[in-house]
Design an enzyme around this catalytic site. Structure first.
Site: not given
Ligand code: 4G3
Length: 249
Positions: A173, A120, A93, A158
């Site tokens: 696209d 986490e 994230p 793709r």
């Molecule tokens: C925290 C990617 C959670 C740190 C992974 C990985 C959302 C996305 C995670 C980490 C995720 C996204 C696993 N959640 N928004 N969860 O792309 O490195």
């Protein structure tokens, strides 16, 4: 292209149908040998006797943190399986937002190594040592990086040469650079098929005209108008948000 995925849930990446990567365009690309997706279980590299890949965070707090050693060893092992240098991608994230431009960049690499974290997060020291490209699908949290990794794989595959047939070119696209639109990335135009009239709704007359120049001009105008209405940010307009509900959610 070779795509490796490091995960504690490798079974999510099965290429056999009905798994996500075994059907539709990614499945066809795999069967044609245009991409090889190999998922490796990070747990197999846990040096401790309980095969633990996570532990409690220093400083306290909820949840678990992925440990450095199993992930580092897994990356070193998987990278040694193929002589091509892998572009390391960590789904997080905190990453750079995934766009079609970034997808195009990744599609140009001969080898990707996607790292799907859980818990986490991942111990920051192994992230610093691996220096992956951190990529995010958007501003929301998933249970793990696996589904995000599959989204990256689908979007990249793709674009690989030979994956899409003539009738399904990626060049028109949404978010492709529109020819005749100054290379801007626009949303797609509306599409119609038979019947010509359905529940009192007619197909736009221009599409039945057989005049290909007029049809292309109409499609481009539709793309520009939809983009202005739904995603003015793509036009560099910033967006006042007034029409943003028109994007359908
Ligand atoms: C925290 C990617 C959670 C740190 C992974 C990985 C959302 C996305 C995670 C980490 C995720 C996204 C696993 N959640 N928004 N969860 O792309 O490195």
């Amino acid at each position: 292209m070779r795509v490796d995925v490091l995960t504690t849930f490798p079974e999510m990446f099965a290429v056999e149908a009905p798994a996500a990567l075994g059907v539709s365009i990614p499945g066809r690309a795999a069967r044609a040998g245009l991409v090889e997706v190999v998922a490796t279980d990070i747990r197999g590299f846990a040096a401790n006797k309980h095969r633990k890949t996570d532990d409690r965070p220093f400083g306290g707090g909820p949840g678990m943190v992925m440990m450095c050693q199993p992930l580092w060893d897994a990356v070193m092992h998987v990278e040694a399986l193929d002589p091509r240098a892998a572009t390391r991608v960590l789904l997080s994230p905190q990453g750079r937002p995934l766009t079609q431009g970034l997808v195009e960049e990744l599609a140009g690499r001969s080898r990707l190594l996607l790292i799907a974290g859980h818990y986490e997060g991942i111990d920051e020291r192994v992230v610093e040592a691996l220096e992956p490209l951190e990529v995010s699908l958007g501003d929301y949290v998933l249970s793990g990086g696996e589904l995000a990794a599959m989204v990256v794989i689908d979007a990249v595959v793709r674009l690989l040469p030979g994956v899409l047939g003539d009738g399904e070119s990626a060049g028109q696209d949404s978010f492709s650079k529109a020819p005749g639109a100054g290379g801007r990335r626009l949303l797609d135009c509306p599409h119609y098929t038979k019947p010509r009239e359905w529940m009192g709704r007619a197909v736009p007359e221009v599409l039945l005209s057989g005049d290909h120049a007029r049809i292309e001009a109409w499609r481009l105008a539709q793309r520009v108008e939809r983009t202005r209405a739904r995603r003015p940010d793509l036009l560099g307009a910033g967006g006042d948000g007034a029409d943003s509900a028109g994007a359908g959610g």
